[in-house]
Design a protein around this motif. Structure first.
Motif, PDB file in Angstrom:
ATOM      1  N   HIS A 146       0.898  -1.315   0.066  1.00 37.79           N
ATOM      2  CA  HIS A 146       0.036   0.025  -0.022  1.00 37.79           C
ATOM      3  C   HIS A 146       0.772   1.351  -0.009  1.00 37.79           C
ATOM      4  N   HIS A 147       1.913   1.262   0.787  1.00 36.56           N
ATOM      5  CA  HIS A 147       2.957   2.323   0.832  1.00 36.56           C
ATOM      6  C   HIS A 147       3.642   2.649  -0.377  1.00 36.56           C
ATOM      7  N   SER A 148       3.815   1.405  -1.060  1.00 41.51           N
ATOM      8  CA  SER A 148       4.806   1.493  -2.058  1.00 41.51           C
ATOM      9  C   SER A 148       3.853   2.318  -3.322  1.00 41.51           C
ATOM     10  N   LEU A 149       2.527   1.860  -3.216  1.00 44.69           N
ATOM     11  CA  LEU A 149       1.835   2.633  -4.298  1.00 44.69           C
ATOM     12  C   LEU A 149       1.600   3.934  -4.195  1.00 44.69           C
ATOM     13  N   LEU A 150       1.498   4.474  -2.937  1.00 45.65           N
ATOM     14  CA  LEU A 150       1.623   5.866  -2.579  1.00 45.65           C
ATOM     15  C   LEU A 150       2.889   6.388  -2.918  1.00 45.65           C
ATOM     16  N   ALA A 151       3.903   5.725  -2.932  1.00 42.79           N
ATOM     17  CA  ALA A 151       5.241   6.329  -3.377  1.00 42.79           C
ATOM     18  C   ALA A 151       5.774   6.136  -4.735  1.00 42.79           C
ATOM     19  N   GLN A 152       4.519   5.599  -5.637  1.00 42.54           N
ATOM     20  CA  GLN A 152       4.458   5.434  -7.013  1.00 42.54           C
ATOM     21  C   GLN A 152       5.806   4.422  -7.392  1.00 42.54           C
ATOM     22  N   ASP A 153       5.973   3.383  -6.477  1.00 41.81           N
ATOM     23  CA  ASP A 153       6.748   2.304  -6.414  1.00 41.81           C
ATOM     24  C   ASP A 153       6.194   0.975  -7.023  1.00 41.81           C
ATOM     25  N   LYS A 154       5.888   0.942  -8.093  1.00 40.42           N
ATOM     26  CA  LYS A 154       5.176  -0.406  -8.659  1.00 40.42           C
ATOM     27  C   LYS A 154       5.968  -1.834  -8.395  1.00 40.42           C
ATOM     28  N   SER A 155       7.113  -1.710  -8.146  1.00 38.16           N
ATOM     29  CA  SER A 155       7.989  -3.003  -8.087  1.00 38.16           C
ATOM     30  C   SER A 155       7.665  -3.287  -6.588  1.00 38.16           C
ATOM     31  N   PHE A 225      -3.899   0.593 -10.866  1.00 41.28           N
ATOM     32  CA  PHE A 225      -3.941   1.557  -9.837  1.00 41.28           C
ATOM     33  C   PHE A 225      -2.923   2.776 -10.000  1.00 41.28           C
ATOM     34  N   SER A 226      -3.301   3.725  -9.234  1.00 43.92           N
ATOM     35  CA  SER A 226      -2.492   4.939  -9.210  1.00 43.92           C
ATOM     36  C   SER A 226      -2.521   5.277  -7.789  1.00 43.92           C
ATOM     37  N   ASP A 227      -1.545   6.193  -7.646  1.00 45.32           N
ATOM     38  CA  ASP A 227      -1.279   6.867  -6.084  1.00 45.32           C
ATOM     39  C   ASP A 227      -2.582   7.618  -5.638  1.00 45.32           C
ATOM     40  N   VAL A 231      -8.875   2.421  -4.695  1.00 39.98           N
ATOM     41  CA  VAL A 231      -9.872   2.017  -3.472  1.00 39.98           C
ATOM     42  C   VAL A 231      -9.965   0.434  -3.579  1.00 39.98           C
ATOM     43  N   GLY A 232      -9.831  -0.361  -4.787  1.00 35.05           N
ATOM     44  CA  GLY A 232      -9.746  -1.785  -4.614  1.00 35.05           C
ATOM     45  C   GLY A 232      -8.781  -2.355  -3.612  1.00 35.05           C
ATOM     46  N   LEU A 233      -7.220  -1.897  -3.930  1.00 34.50           N
ATOM     47  CA  LEU A 233      -6.332  -2.318  -2.976  1.00 34.50           C
ATOM     48  C   LEU A 233      -6.352  -1.899  -1.565  1.00 34.50           C
ATOM     49  N   GLU A 234      -6.896  -0.753  -1.564  1.00 33.38           N
ATOM     50  CA  GLU A 234      -7.019  -0.060  -0.156  1.00 33.38           C
ATOM     51  C   GLU A 234      -7.955  -0.902   0.593  1.00 33.38           C
ATOM     52  N   SER A 235      -9.253  -1.304  -0.178  1.00 35.36           N
ATOM     53  CA  SER A 235     -10.294  -2.134   0.585  1.00 35.36           C
ATOM     54  C   SER A 235      -9.729  -3.539   0.996  1.00 35.36           C
ATOM     55  N   ALA A 236      -8.885  -4.051  -0.008  1.00 37.07           N
ATOM     56  CA  ALA A 236      -8.413  -5.322  -0.085  1.00 37.07           C
ATOM     57  C   ALA A 236      -7.317  -5.323   1.469  1.00 37.07           C
ATOM     58  N   ALA A 237      -6.592  -4.228   1.521  1.00 36.11           N
ATOM     59  CA  ALA A 237      -5.673  -4.295   2.770  1.00 36.11           C
ATOM     60  C   ALA A 237      -6.350  -4.113   3.976  1.00 36.11           C
ATOM     61  N   TRP A 238      -7.531  -3.201   3.940  1.00 31.22           N
ATOM     62  CA  TRP A 238      -8.462  -2.914   5.056  1.00 31.22           C
ATOM     63  C   TRP A 238      -8.984  -4.561   5.519  1.00 31.22           C
ATOM     64  N   TYR A 239      -9.752  -5.223   4.796  1.00 31.71           N
ATOM     65  CA  TYR A 239     -10.128  -6.514   4.619  1.00 31.71           C
ATOM     66  C   TYR A 239      -9.174  -7.537   5.407  1.00 31.71           C
TER      67      TYR A 239
END
Length: 262
Positions: A146-155, A225-227, A231-239
């Motif tokens: 999740h935090h990598s996505l916010l930092a635009q780190d695809k890897s 996804f983008s930074d 919503v999909g990744l965020e919801s998966a992380a919450w779950y």
């Protein structure tokens, strides 16, 4: 042209097919327990799986390609996910209520002790402890993604999700082996019922969460996804974090506390 920030969805057959699939699974399970073949259960599972695939496809298409998931829609989706998780809290709360009702005042028929006389519990500090480490580690890896996505780190996103999915699959493998080696079954009174229903439904949630994260992994690989739009990744992380927290309660009370002879 759309004049409101809300997404007015088109007519869809998927809610109906999902309901029918759930009906087939429920009725088929009841008939299976009465000696009939599990054909209806398998049909229901197939319908639910196919419905999930095409419904998920439509939602991804609406948000990723058609642009219907505006900021207002994304806020509504987040609120819906929060309410869903709250309903899951109530769902598992019922199981813990039943467990504590029996464990804190065991009846004479149970030997006035918990676990009941004749029931040998599982070793808390073997597979259950390992599963705790595995699941908590997966919580770290999904947060990394999740935090990598916010930092635009695809890897970082891809590898974080890969690690999380692998750990989720490993957890499921360990739990299946634990069930196979247990000295009691779901039919061994209230203890077996409480144990297998609570841990079994949690295991089902791990499977669902792992599937959710696997879909997010595929989307992340194809830049879904983008930074600012994830919503999909965020919801998966919450779950997934919710699944982690439920397991901590299961480990603490159903494995450790009950295993001490409380």
């Amino acid at each position: 042209m759309q004049r409101v920030p809300f997404h007015l969805v088109e007519f869809s057959p998927w809610p109906l097919t999902a309901s029918l699939g759930a009906l087939f699974i429920t009725a088929g399970t009841a008939s299976w327990m009465h000696g009939f073949r599990p054909t209806l259960v398998l049909v229901g599972l197939l319908v639910v799986i196919l419905t999930s695939v095409v419904w998920w496809r439509d939602v991804i298409r609406e948000g990723m390609f058609q642009g219907f998931h505006t900021a207002k829609v994304a806020t509504g989706l987040r609120q819906g996910m929060i309410l869903f998780i709250l309903s899951e809290v109530c769902f598992f709360g019922a199981f813990f209520w039943g467990f504590f009702h029996s464990a804190m005042g065991p009846a004479v028929e149970l030997g006035s002790t918990w676990p009941p006389v004749g029931v040998v519990g599982l070793d808390t500090f073997s597979v259950p402890l390992l599963n705790t480490v595995v699941l908590l580690s997966s919580g770290v890896s999904v947060t990394w993604a999740h935090h990598s996505l916010l930092a635009q780190d695809k890897s970082g996103v891809v590898w974080g999700l890969v690690v999380t999915v692998i750990l989720g699959a490993y957890f499921t493998y360990l739990q299946v082996n634990e069930y196979l080696s247990a000295f009691f079954t779901i039919s061994d009174g209230v203890y077996g019922s409480c144990f297998y229903v609570a841990t079994g439904f949690h295991g089902l949630h791990v499977l669902i969460g792992s599937t959710f994260l696997l879909v997010c992994l595929v989307r992340a690989i194809y830049d879904g996804f983008s930074d600012s739009h994830h919503v999909g990744l965020e919801s998966a992380a919450w779950y997934w974090h919710f699944v982690d927290v439920v397991w901590l309660f299961l480990f603490t009370f159903i494995y450790w506390w009950a295993g001490t002879g409380a």
